[in-house]
Design an enzyme around this catalytic site. Structure first.
Site, short mmCIF file in Angstrom:
data_model
loop_
_atom_site.label_atom_id
_atom_site.label_comp_id
_atom_site.label_asym_id
_atom_site.label_seq_id
_atom_site.Cartn_x
_atom_site.Cartn_y
_atom_site.Cartn_z
N SER A 27 0.84 -1.20 0.00
CA SER A 27 0.00 0.00 0.00
C SER A 27 0.87 1.24 0.00
CB SER A 27 -0.91 0.01 1.23
OG SER A 27 -1.83 -1.07 1.16
N GLY A 28 0.31 2.32 -0.51
CA GLY A 28 1.05 3.58 -0.60
C GLY A 28 1.36 3.93 -2.05
N SER A 29 1.99 5.08 -2.23
CA SER A 29 2.17 5.60 -3.58
C SER A 29 3.18 4.80 -4.40
CB SER A 29 2.58 7.07 -3.52
OG SER A 29 3.79 7.21 -2.79
N THR A 30 4.22 4.29 -3.76
CA THR A 30 5.22 3.51 -4.52
C THR A 30 4.65 2.14 -4.87
OG1 THR A 30 6.89 4.65 -3.19
CG2 THR A 30 7.65 2.83 -4.59
N ASP A 86 8.06 3.97 5.11
CA ASP A 86 8.20 5.41 5.39
C ASP A 86 9.60 5.79 5.82
OD1 ASP A 86 5.38 6.34 5.03
OD2 ASP A 86 5.07 4.71 6.46
N LYS A 96 6.57 1.78 9.13
CA LYS A 96 5.51 1.81 8.13
C LYS A 96 4.21 2.26 8.76
CE LYS A 96 5.10 -1.78 5.40
NZ LYS A 96 4.69 -0.83 4.32
N GLY A 98 2.50 5.14 7.32
CA GLY A 98 2.20 6.50 6.86
C GLY A 98 0.88 6.57 6.10
N GLY A 99 0.57 5.42 5.44
CA GLY A 99 -0.69 5.34 4.71
C GLY A 99 -1.79 4.66 5.50
N GLU A 105 -0.80 -4.72 6.37
CA GLU A 105 0.54 -4.88 5.77
C GLU A 105 1.38 -5.86 6.58
OE1 GLU A 105 1.80 -0.80 5.78
OE2 GLU A 105 1.40 -0.56 3.63
O1 DER Z 1 1.78 2.90 5.09
C1 DER Z 1 2.79 2.41 4.56
O2 DER Z 1 3.65 1.77 5.21
C2 DER Z 1 2.95 2.59 3.08
O3 DER Z 1 3.76 1.55 2.58
C3 DER Z 1 3.48 3.99 2.71
O4 DER Z 1 3.49 4.87 3.80
C4 DER Z 1 4.83 4.00 2.00
O5 DER Z 1 5.11 5.31 1.56
P1 DER Z 1 5.01 5.78 0.01
O6 DER Z 1 3.60 6.25 -0.21
O7 DER Z 1 6.02 6.89 -0.10
O8 DER Z 1 5.34 4.60 -0.88
#
Ligand code: DER
Length: 225
Positions: A27-30, A86, A96, A98-99, A105
């Protein structure tokens, strides 16, 4: 314009995906970039993959792009999970959440034979703590958990959607972010946090990442020793 470091890392991760395997979608932007590129490759090479997701967002994205996304309980194990992070230290320990997807996860990561993290260079850190540690807490009694974290001098804050509304996770829990920059033993902290009633999970992902892909040209790959 997407971050070139994220694109480079996500692209490099594709080479770790083999046909007829089970793949964890982070999950997340990458991870989103990885999922999009994986779907392109699956279609182009007519691959047969079974995927499991680490969030409702990644599940919906994978299904929309034609990936065979199934519930985690439909597979006995996951071959490779590709996820973001993160903050990552030289030992491949990371923060981790941030999302706000840390709970699913970590469940998928623990079910995975190999965990690959894809990050842009800004995520690397000599010592964890620049990024606040997300902690997932049950709404019931969350104020008491907040006070417990404050008493530990961790400077807690509820993750907010707006001034009045607390963010809720896919599991309808809250996230409390704490400052761990002054904590020397994060393994001990993680063990203490997970034992505190009301805390569901935390974003310390220690001894989990097997391979870190840093989005440079060419991508830099670091494997856990
Ligand atoms: O929540 C998390 O751990 C996500 O993988 C994310 O926060 C990772 O950051 P990114 O959006 O810069 O890929």
């Amino acid at each position: 314009m997407e971050n070139p470091g994220k694109i480079a890392a996500a692209t490099a991760a594709l080479s770790y995906i083999e046909d007829n395997t089970v793949v964890g979608l982070g999950s997340g932007s990458t991870a989103k970039i990885f999922i999009e590129k994986l779907a392109e490759r699956v279609a182009a090479e007519n691959m047969t993959l079974t995927c499991v997701a680490t969030s409702h967002f990644s599940e919906d994205l994978g299904l929309k792009l034609g990936l065979n996304v199934v519930p985690l309980d439909e597979v006995t194990s996951v071959d490779v999970t590709v996820d973001g992070a993160d903050e990552v230290d030289p030992q491949l320990n990371g923060i981790k959440g941030g999302g706000a997807a840390l709970f699913f996860e970590k469940i998928v990561a623990k079910a995975s034979k190999q965990n690959i993290w894809v990050v842009d260079p800004s995520k690397e850190s000599p010592r964890l703590g620049s990024f606040k540690l997300p902690i997932e807490v049950l709404p019931f009694g969350s104020g008491h958990v907040f006070n417990y974290l404050a008493d530990m001098d961790l400077d807690p804050t509820f993750r907010m959607l707006d001034e009045q509304t607390r963010l809720t996770t896919d599991s309808a829990n809250y996230i409390i972010d704490v400052d761990v920059s002054k904590v020397d033993d994060l393994h001990a902290l993680g063990d203490e946090l997970i034992r505190h009633t009301g805390i569901v999970e935390h974003g310390l992902f220690l001894d989990i990442c097997d391979t870190l892909i840093v989005g440079e040209e060419p991508a830099r790959v670091i494997n856990r020793h």
